[in-house]
Design an enzyme around this catalytic site. Structure first.
Site, PDB file in Angstrom:
ATOM      1  N   SER A  97       0.524  -0.870   0.079  1.00 28.72           N
ATOM      2  CA  SER A  97      -0.149   0.235  -0.056  1.00 28.72           C
ATOM      3  C   SER A  97       0.801   0.978   0.025  1.00 28.72           C
ATOM      4  CB  SER A  97      -0.824  -0.019   1.169  1.00 28.72           C
ATOM      5  OG  SER A  97      -0.228  -0.018   2.476  1.00 28.72           O
ATOM      6  N   LEU A 111      -3.077   0.891   6.659  1.00 28.29           N
ATOM      7  CA  LEU A 111      -3.289   2.137   6.274  1.00 28.29           C
ATOM      8  C   LEU A 111      -2.924   2.733   4.585  1.00 28.29           C
ATOM      9  CD1 LEU A 111      -3.737   5.061   8.590  1.00 28.29           C
ATOM     10  CD2 LEU A 111      -6.077   3.072   7.828  1.00 28.29           C
ATOM     11  N   HIS A 122       3.072  -5.218   2.676  1.00 22.30           N
ATOM     12  CA  HIS A 122       4.189  -5.592   4.079  1.00 22.30           C
ATOM     13  C   HIS A 122       3.314  -7.681   3.830  1.00 22.30           C
ATOM     14  CE1 HIS A 122       0.837  -2.071   5.418  1.00 22.30           C
ATOM     15  NE2 HIS A 122       0.712  -2.230   4.080  1.00 22.30           N
ATOM     16  N   LEU A 124       4.944 -10.724   2.084  1.00 27.37           N
ATOM     17  CA  LEU A 124       5.485 -11.727   0.696  1.00 27.37           C
ATOM     18  C   LEU A 124       5.731 -12.897   1.374  1.00 27.37           C
ATOM     19  CD1 LEU A 124       8.913 -11.267  -1.441  1.00 27.37           C
ATOM     20  CD2 LEU A 124       8.785 -13.206  -0.403  1.00 27.37           C
ATOM     21  N   TYR A 168      16.767  -8.604   1.089  1.00 30.44           N
ATOM     22  CA  TYR A 168      16.583  -7.626   0.686  1.00 30.44           C
ATOM     23  C   TYR A 168      17.612  -6.733   1.123  1.00 30.44           C
ATOM     24  CZ  TYR A 168      11.508  -9.064   2.825  1.00 30.44           C
ATOM     25  OH  TYR A 168      10.644 -10.248   2.438  1.00 30.44           O
TER      26      TYR A 168
END
Length: 207
Positions: A97, A111, A122, A124, A168
């Site tokens: 998002s 949100l 949010h 994976l 990451y």
């Protein structure tokens, strides 16, 4: 938010950097494509939640998103999601998002801020039958390529446990310090990735 053209995202040629498994092979000739990447819809929510629940509860005992939240984000901002389908079956996904603050807060978990410039990842997750095959890496690279092409999105942000920080970092994320969000006894590192820098990384991988 109007998204008339994002629901049928088609695979596009993508050069992956060294060390990341190659993109899926050519589609075989039958009714369902061997590999399809597309934005998710609310109709995909149950399949998403099934994969998420198994992947996260088995490790940490918590799901990043409950089923209602999955449906919520796939209704408000499907263009910030990406699913990998093999012969019509969902095998991996990312849900995101938009966020409009420098750092993540407890509010950012639930949100979508349409005027934000950060794609907040949010969740994976990869289906258990398709793990250890590099699918998470391929999907994340495609996702960053996808959201980086959206004019409003300038960076990607996420939170992860310390053990996942090196994973990451391979994609251009950098630690921004401890995350303000705590889930039970779990603490997280916040990671940021400039999508302008990611575009440069893509160019370098082509050389």
């Amino acid at each position: 938010m109007s998204t008339p053209s994002v629901h049928c995202l088609k695979p596009s040629p993508l050069h992956l950097p060294s060390g990341i498994p190659g993109s899926p092979g050519r589609q075989r000739r039958h009714t369902l494509p061997a590999n399809e990447f597309r934005c998710l819809t609310p109709e995909d929510a149950a399949g998403v939640f099934e994969i998420e629940r198994e992947a996260f509860i088995s490790v940490s005992g918590n799901c990043p998103l409950n089923l209602d939240e999955v449906q919520h984000f796939l209704t408000l901002c499907p263009e910030l999601s990406l699913g990998w389908f093999v012969e019509g079956r969902l095998v991996a996904f990312i849900i995101g998002s938009l966020w409009d603050e420098e750092r993540l807060t407890q509010e950012s978990l639930a949100l979508h801020r349409p005027r934000g410039h950060s794609a907040h990842l949010h969740a994976l997750a990869v289906h258990r039958s398709f793990r250890q095959q590099g699918k998470g890496s391929v999907l994340l690279w495609r996702y960053l390529h996808h959201v980086g092409a959206q004019p409003a999105v300038r960076r990607a942000v996420l939170m992860c446990e310390d053990a996942l920080v090196p994973f990451y970092q391979r994609f251009g994320f950098h630690p921004a310090g401890p995350c303000a969000i705590v889930v039970g006894s779990l603490t997280f590192t916040e990671m940021h990735c400039s999508l302008r820098g990611h575009a440069a990384l893509r160019r370098n991988s082509d050389r």
